[in-house]
Design a protein around this motif. Sequence first.
Motif, PDB file in Angstrom:
ATOM      1  N   ILE A 124       0.863  -1.070  -0.060  1.00  0.00           N
ATOM      2  CA  ILE A 124       0.022   0.015   0.064  1.00  0.00           C
ATOM      3  C   ILE A 124       0.929   1.107   0.009  1.00  0.00           C
ATOM      4  CG2 ILE A 124      -1.766   1.251   1.388  1.00  0.00           C
ATOM      5  CD1 ILE A 124      -2.756  -1.184   0.055  1.00  0.00           C
ATOM      6  N   ASN A 125       1.942   1.201   0.804  1.00  0.00           N
ATOM      7  CA  ASN A 125       2.887   2.538   0.736  1.00  0.00           C
ATOM      8  C   ASN A 125       3.527   2.470  -0.273  1.00  0.00           C
ATOM      9  OD1 ASN A 125       2.353   3.366   3.478  1.00  0.00           O
ATOM     10  ND2 ASN A 125       3.740   1.741   4.302  1.00  0.00           N
ATOM     11  N   ARG A 126       3.984   1.739  -1.219  1.00  0.00           N
ATOM     12  CA  ARG A 126       4.517   1.764  -2.479  1.00  0.00           C
ATOM     13  C   ARG A 126       3.490   2.372  -3.417  1.00  0.00           C
ATOM     14  NH1 ARG A 126       7.549  -3.414  -1.823  1.00  0.00           N
ATOM     15  NH2 ARG A 126       5.448  -4.326  -2.273  1.00  0.00           N
ATOM     16  N   VAL A 127       2.293   2.034  -3.245  1.00  0.00           N
ATOM     17  CA  VAL A 127       1.295   2.472  -4.135  1.00  0.00           C
ATOM     18  C   VAL A 127       1.276   3.912  -3.987  1.00  0.00           C
ATOM     19  CG1 VAL A 127      -1.208   2.447  -4.834  1.00  0.00           C
ATOM     20  CG2 VAL A 127       0.131   0.402  -4.830  1.00  0.00           C
ATOM     21  N   ARG A 128       1.124   4.227  -2.579  1.00  0.00           N
ATOM     22  CA  ARG A 128       0.833   5.702  -2.121  1.00  0.00           C
ATOM     23  C   ARG A 128       2.168   6.661  -2.608  1.00  0.00           C
ATOM     24  NH1 ARG A 128      -1.296   4.021   3.596  1.00  0.00           N
ATOM     25  NH2 ARG A 128      -3.363   3.919   3.110  1.00  0.00           N
ATOM     26  N   THR A 129       3.253   6.067  -2.665  1.00  0.00           N
ATOM     27  CA  THR A 129       4.354   6.901  -2.826  1.00  0.00           C
ATOM     28  C   THR A 129       4.553   7.272  -4.474  1.00  0.00           C
ATOM     29  OG1 THR A 129       5.991   5.100  -2.541  1.00  0.00           O
ATOM     30  CG2 THR A 129       5.569   6.605  -0.750  1.00  0.00           C
ATOM     31  N   GLY A 130       3.981   6.094  -5.148  1.00  0.00           N
ATOM     32  CA  GLY A 130       4.218   6.088  -6.658  1.00  0.00           C
ATOM     33  C   GLY A 130       5.556   5.772  -7.109  1.00  0.00           C
ATOM     34  N   PRO A 131       5.683   5.581  -8.614  1.00  0.00           N
ATOM     35  CA  PRO A 131       6.859   5.527  -8.995  1.00  0.00           C
ATOM     36  C   PRO A 131       7.841   6.887  -9.025  1.00  0.00           C
ATOM     37  CG  PRO A 131       5.199   5.876 -10.550  1.00  0.00           C
ATOM     38  CD  PRO A 131       4.608   5.874  -9.385  1.00  0.00           C
ATOM     39  N   PRO A 132       9.063   6.649  -9.016  1.00  0.00           N
ATOM     40  CA  PRO A 132      10.002   7.684  -8.990  1.00  0.00           C
ATOM     41  C   PRO A 132       9.608   8.804 -10.258  1.00  0.00           C
ATOM     42  CG  PRO A 132      11.289   5.593  -9.009  1.00  0.00           C
ATOM     43  CD  PRO A 132       9.995   5.281  -9.443  1.00  0.00           C
ATOM     44  N   ALA A 133       9.906   9.930  -9.877  1.00  0.00           N
ATOM     45  CA  ALA A 133       9.497  11.227 -10.707  1.00  0.00           C
ATOM     46  C   ALA A 133      10.187  10.904 -12.272  1.00  0.00           C
ATOM     47  CB  ALA A 133      10.044  12.390 -10.295  1.00  0.00           C
ATOM     48  N   GLY A 134       9.513  11.065 -13.314  1.00  0.00           N
ATOM     49  CA  GLY A 134      10.139  11.111 -14.548  1.00  0.00           C
ATOM     50  C   GLY A 134      10.002   9.688 -15.087  1.00  0.00           C
ATOM     51  N   SER A 135       9.402   8.509 -14.280  1.00  0.00           N
ATOM     52  CA  SER A 135       9.845   7.299 -14.795  1.00  0.00           C
ATOM     53  C   SER A 135       8.205   6.856 -15.678  1.00  0.00           C
ATOM     54  CB  SER A 135       9.765   6.309 -13.583  1.00  0.00           C
ATOM     55  OG  SER A 135       8.834   6.306 -12.879  1.00  0.00           O
ATOM     56  N   ASP A 136       8.220   5.893 -16.429  1.00  0.00           N
ATOM     57  CA  ASP A 136       7.101   5.348 -17.246  1.00  0.00           C
ATOM     58  C   ASP A 136       6.420   4.475 -16.246  1.00  0.00           C
ATOM     59  OD1 ASP A 136       7.716   6.587 -19.522  1.00  0.00           O
ATOM     60  OD2 ASP A 136       8.997   5.037 -20.322  1.00  0.00           O
ATOM     61  N   PRO A 137       5.097   4.743 -16.183  1.00  0.00           N
ATOM     62  CA  PRO A 137       3.997   4.081 -15.333  1.00  0.00           C
ATOM     63  C   PRO A 137       4.331   2.467 -15.671  1.00  0.00           C
ATOM     64  CG  PRO A 137       2.698   5.267 -16.881  1.00  0.00           C
ATOM     65  CD  PRO A 137       4.164   5.672 -17.216  1.00  0.00           C
ATOM     66  N   ILE A 138       4.374   1.505 -14.824  1.00  0.00           N
ATOM     67  CA  ILE A 138       4.532   0.043 -14.927  1.00  0.00           C
ATOM     68  C   ILE A 138       3.327  -0.760 -15.430  1.00  0.00           C
ATOM     69  CG2 ILE A 138       6.664  -0.102 -13.519  1.00  0.00           C
ATOM     70  CD1 ILE A 138       4.711  -1.230 -11.571  1.00  0.00           C
ATOM     71  N   THR A 139       3.143  -1.667 -16.023  1.00  0.00           N
ATOM     72  CA  THR A 139       2.115  -2.612 -16.392  1.00  0.00           C
ATOM     73  C   THR A 139       1.472  -3.244 -15.162  1.00  0.00           C
ATOM     74  OG1 THR A 139       3.172  -4.597 -16.636  1.00  0.00           O
ATOM     75  CG2 THR A 139       3.138  -2.703 -18.791  1.00  0.00           C
ATOM     76  N   THR A 140       0.331  -3.503 -15.502  1.00  0.00           N
ATOM     77  CA  THR A 140      -0.123  -4.482 -14.280  1.00  0.00           C
ATOM     78  C   THR A 140       0.571  -5.548 -14.022  1.00  0.00           C
ATOM     79  OG1 THR A 140      -2.406  -3.637 -14.703  1.00  0.00           O
ATOM     80  CG2 THR A 140      -2.330  -5.836 -13.373  1.00  0.00           C
TER      81      THR A 140
END
Length: 141
Positions: free
Chosen positions: A85-101
């Motif tokens: 849940i915390n990883r989802v809240r913080t999200g990916p590093p700035a400038g990175s492409d979203p990851i796939t499911t």
Amino acid sequence: MDETRERKFADWLTRRFTQAGYRLNERGERTRLSRDSGIPPASLNRLLAGGGTPTIDSLEQLAEFFGDPLSVVLMGAGWLTPDDINRVRTGPPAGSDPITTDVALDELGITDPSDRRLIEAVIDTVKRSRAAGDSSERTAE
């Protein structure tokens, strides 16, 4: 869902229903609980017995019944951890492409095909809900 996770979910669910004031061993309580939660009696009994994977509809109904975010129920079911849940809240590093499911599920170590389909269904539901919310906001303007 493996037996250990099913049993842990059944135990978590039993605790939550007990905290909500249901006495599951008393006559008629499971019928009342089924009516109050909207979960069919057979499904409710199966989940409380630790037998089987809940449907996304059941998980959403449980979240609504308890007044919890779906993530809390998914943690109770053993599909997510607080770290997830915390990883989802913080999200990916700035400038990175979203990851796939698929990549996200791999990174979370979720390998069971039925678990993956369930989480994919949750993601699809959230995406549809957001898309519907976005379009209703535009029409309201």
